[in-house]
Design a protein around this motif. Structure first.
Motif, PDB file in Angstrom:
ATOM      1  N   SER A 204       1.074  -1.528  -0.440  1.00  0.00           N
ATOM      2  CA  SER A 204      -0.005   0.292  -0.111  1.00  0.00           C
ATOM      3  C   SER A 204       1.086   1.070   0.311  1.00  0.00           C
ATOM      4  N   LEU A 205       1.805   1.065   0.770  1.00  0.00           N
ATOM      5  CA  LEU A 205       2.377   2.706   0.721  1.00  0.00           C
ATOM      6  C   LEU A 205       3.825   2.496  -0.364  1.00  0.00           C
ATOM      7  N   ALA A 206       3.879   1.143  -1.153  1.00  0.00           N
ATOM      8  CA  ALA A 206       4.836   2.061  -1.812  1.00  0.00           C
ATOM      9  C   ALA A 206       3.900   2.007  -4.014  1.00  0.00           C
ATOM     10  N   LEU A 207       2.591   1.444  -3.430  1.00  0.00           N
ATOM     11  CA  LEU A 207       1.790   2.220  -4.882  1.00  0.00           C
ATOM     12  C   LEU A 207       0.507   3.346  -3.861  1.00  0.00           C
ATOM     13  N   ARG A 208       1.448   3.695  -3.219  1.00  0.00           N
ATOM     14  CA  ARG A 208       0.660   5.458  -2.484  1.00  0.00           C
ATOM     15  C   ARG A 208       1.689   6.266  -3.186  1.00  0.00           C
ATOM     16  N   LYS A 209       2.804   5.419  -3.167  1.00  0.00           N
ATOM     17  CA  LYS A 209       4.668   7.004  -3.444  1.00  0.00           C
ATOM     18  C   LYS A 209       4.262   6.764  -4.937  1.00  0.00           C
ATOM     19  N   ARG A 226       4.908  -2.663 -17.224  1.00  0.00           N
ATOM     20  CA  ARG A 226       4.875  -4.604 -18.019  1.00  0.00           C
ATOM     21  C   ARG A 226       5.755  -5.312 -17.365  1.00  0.00           C
ATOM     22  N   TYR A 227       6.262  -4.994 -16.450  1.00  0.00           N
ATOM     23  CA  TYR A 227       7.061  -5.171 -15.537  1.00  0.00           C
ATOM     24  C   TYR A 227       5.729  -5.556 -14.022  1.00  0.00           C
ATOM     25  N   ALA A 228       4.959  -4.756 -13.426  1.00  0.00           N
ATOM     26  CA  ALA A 228       3.711  -4.377 -12.912  1.00  0.00           C
ATOM     27  C   ALA A 228       3.094  -6.280 -13.539  1.00  0.00           C
ATOM     28  N   TYR A 229       2.642  -6.075 -14.763  1.00  0.00           N
ATOM     29  CA  TYR A 229       1.647  -7.195 -15.114  1.00  0.00           C
ATOM     30  C   TYR A 229       2.124  -8.115 -15.061  1.00  0.00           C
ATOM     31  N   ALA A 230       3.957  -8.705 -15.316  1.00  0.00           N
ATOM     32  CA  ALA A 230       4.116  -9.428 -15.118  1.00  0.00           C
ATOM     33  C   ALA A 230       5.127 -10.301 -13.956  1.00  0.00           C
ATOM     34  N   ASN A 231       4.617  -9.169 -12.855  1.00  0.00           N
ATOM     35  CA  ASN A 231       5.262  -9.596 -11.364  1.00  0.00           C
ATOM     36  C   ASN A 231       3.898  -9.823 -10.259  1.00  0.00           C
ATOM     37  N   ASP A 234      -2.511 -12.049 -11.431  1.00  0.00           N
ATOM     38  CA  ASP A 234      -3.977 -11.597 -12.417  1.00  0.00           C
ATOM     39  C   ASP A 234      -5.629 -11.318 -11.085  1.00  0.00           C
ATOM     40  N   ASN A 235      -5.287 -11.518  -9.684  1.00  0.00           N
ATOM     41  CA  ASN A 235      -6.596 -11.149  -8.608  1.00  0.00           C
ATOM     42  C   ASN A 235      -5.463 -10.054  -8.125  1.00  0.00           C
ATOM     43  N   ASP A 236      -4.677 -10.161  -8.318  1.00  0.00           N
ATOM     44  CA  ASP A 236      -3.909  -8.542  -7.676  1.00  0.00           C
ATOM     45  C   ASP A 236      -3.859  -7.030  -9.073  1.00  0.00           C
ATOM     46  N   SER A 237      -5.387  -6.414  -8.898  1.00  0.00           N
ATOM     47  CA  SER A 237      -5.592  -5.253  -9.816  1.00  0.00           C
ATOM     48  C   SER A 237      -4.601  -3.718  -9.366  1.00  0.00           C
ATOM     49  N   LYS A 238      -4.619  -3.218  -8.117  1.00  0.00           N
ATOM     50  CA  LYS A 238      -4.473  -2.471  -7.638  1.00  0.00           C
ATOM     51  C   LYS A 238      -3.128  -1.327  -8.427  1.00  0.00           C
ATOM     52  N   LEU A 239      -1.890  -2.295  -8.525  1.00  0.00           N
ATOM     53  CA  LEU A 239      -0.488  -1.763  -9.340  1.00  0.00           C
ATOM     54  C   LEU A 239      -1.313  -1.677 -11.699  1.00  0.00           C
ATOM     55  N   ARG A 240      -1.665  -3.163 -11.603  1.00  0.00           N
ATOM     56  CA  ARG A 240      -2.299  -2.534 -12.702  1.00  0.00           C
ATOM     57  C   ARG A 240      -3.249  -1.675 -13.109  1.00  0.00           C
ATOM     58  N   ALA A 241      -3.666  -1.429 -12.463  1.00  0.00           N
ATOM     59  CA  ALA A 241      -5.317  -0.465 -12.170  1.00  0.00           C
ATOM     60  C   ALA A 241      -4.501   1.228 -12.060  1.00  0.00           C
ATOM     61  N   HIS A 242      -3.528   1.571 -11.546  1.00  0.00           N
ATOM     62  CA  HIS A 242      -2.488   2.546 -11.655  1.00  0.00           C
ATOM     63  C   HIS A 242      -2.407   2.815 -12.701  1.00  0.00           C
ATOM     64  N   TYR A 243      -1.540   1.853 -13.695  1.00  0.00           N
ATOM     65  CA  TYR A 243      -0.814   2.327 -14.620  1.00  0.00           C
ATOM     66  C   TYR A 243      -1.769   2.323 -15.582  1.00  0.00           C
TER      67      TYR A 243
END
Length: 294
Positions: A204-209, A226-231, A234-243
């Protein structure tokens, strides 16, 4: 001549009169603001209750912060574990109980991936700069650049991350990753690594930054996405949605970018999700246009 009459007053009558007058004064007593004694007591009692409630809320918030902060002080006496990180085999050291805040390291410290006869964990695939930030978080509850709150503006910003012209520095937020050619945002790598180590609050902290950064090159954003999608799962959508949201908001910049064209020609799940997100965005605009009065 004239005789002077003297009127005698019964003492009991004088006493009753004095009591009656005093009683009237008590009933009509008011302070200088015109507030009656009973109302004043009620008002003071209410103020005391409010102050007590505020003190209790402040104490509760402090307790919550203490519970959220890593209990480092009492863990500094635990055994020290050596961490060998990256292809260059950089050496880090951390206390076992501090590492145990992560389920991954807790399992390692119990001997599942510790080398026989030594307190040593090999992490050849990790980036040393990223692991350094994770250790800093485990000890201090944050990592550089720290998240700073401005009380005057009631806003959040990154520590030492602003130029004189007001733009924010991206130098400290980049890292070169083994799995991607090019620069990847450090906070993106930290998010993905925290997911592997079971550190949800660090995620959560890294996403907020990442939401506070500016001035990042288009190519860096795309390689980070692309790194976020590779690592991430599929059910962890917060970082993908950010991009996805970032690309849509800055679409005028991205559609003129040669990096965007090259990335789209390479394809991948990122761009299908981007297509779906753009379609949803257009549907929302059409729905809002129908609702707005003409």
């Amino acid at each position: 001549m004239f005789s002077r009459r003297s009127h005698s007053i019964d003492p009991s009558t004088r006493q009753r009169s004095g009591r009656a007058g005093g009683s009237r004064k008590q009933r009509s007593f008011k302070d200088s603001t015109g507030v009656s004694k009973s109302n004043l007591k009620t008002s003071l009692s209410q103020k005391v209750d409010v102050l007590q409630l505020a003190a209790q809320q402040q104490q509760y918030q402090q307790q919550q912060l203490q519970q959220q902060s890593p209990p480092v002080g009492e863990n500094l006496t635990s055994p020290v574990v050596t961490l060998v990180v990256g292809r260059e085999q950089r050496i880090f050291a951390a206390h076992e109980n501090v590492l145990a805040q992560s389920p991954y390291f807790a399992a390692a410290c119990r001997g599942q991936i510790l080398e026989a006869g030594s307190r040593r964990i090999n992490l050849p695939e990790e980036e040393p700069d990223v692991l350094s930030s994770i250790l800093e978080y485990l000890y201090k509850g944050d990592y550089y650049p720290r998240l700073i709150h401005s009380k005057r503006r009631n806003t959040w910003h990154l520590e030492d991350a602003t130029y004189e012209d007001g733009t924010k520095s991206a130098v400290e937020t980049m890292v070169i990753s083994n799995g991607v050619c090019g620069a990847v945002l450090k906070d993106t790598v930290i998010y993905c690594t925290a997911a592997k180590y079971g550190l949800d609050e660090l995620k959560s902290l890294a996403l907020r930054k990442q939401g506070l950064q500016a001035g990042i090159q288009v190519g860096t954003i795309l390689t980070s996405a692309r790194y976020a999608y590779a690592n991430t799962n599929d059910n962890d959508s917060k970082l993908r949605a950010h991009y996805l949201s970032l690309i849509i908001r800055c679409r005028d910049t991205f559609k003129r970018s040669g990096s965007m064209q090259a990335e789209m020609e390479m394809g991948g799940a990122l761009f299908f999700d981007l297509f779906v997100a753009l379609c949803n965005h257009c549907d929302d605009l059409a729905t809002n246009a129908k609702k707005s009065p003409r």
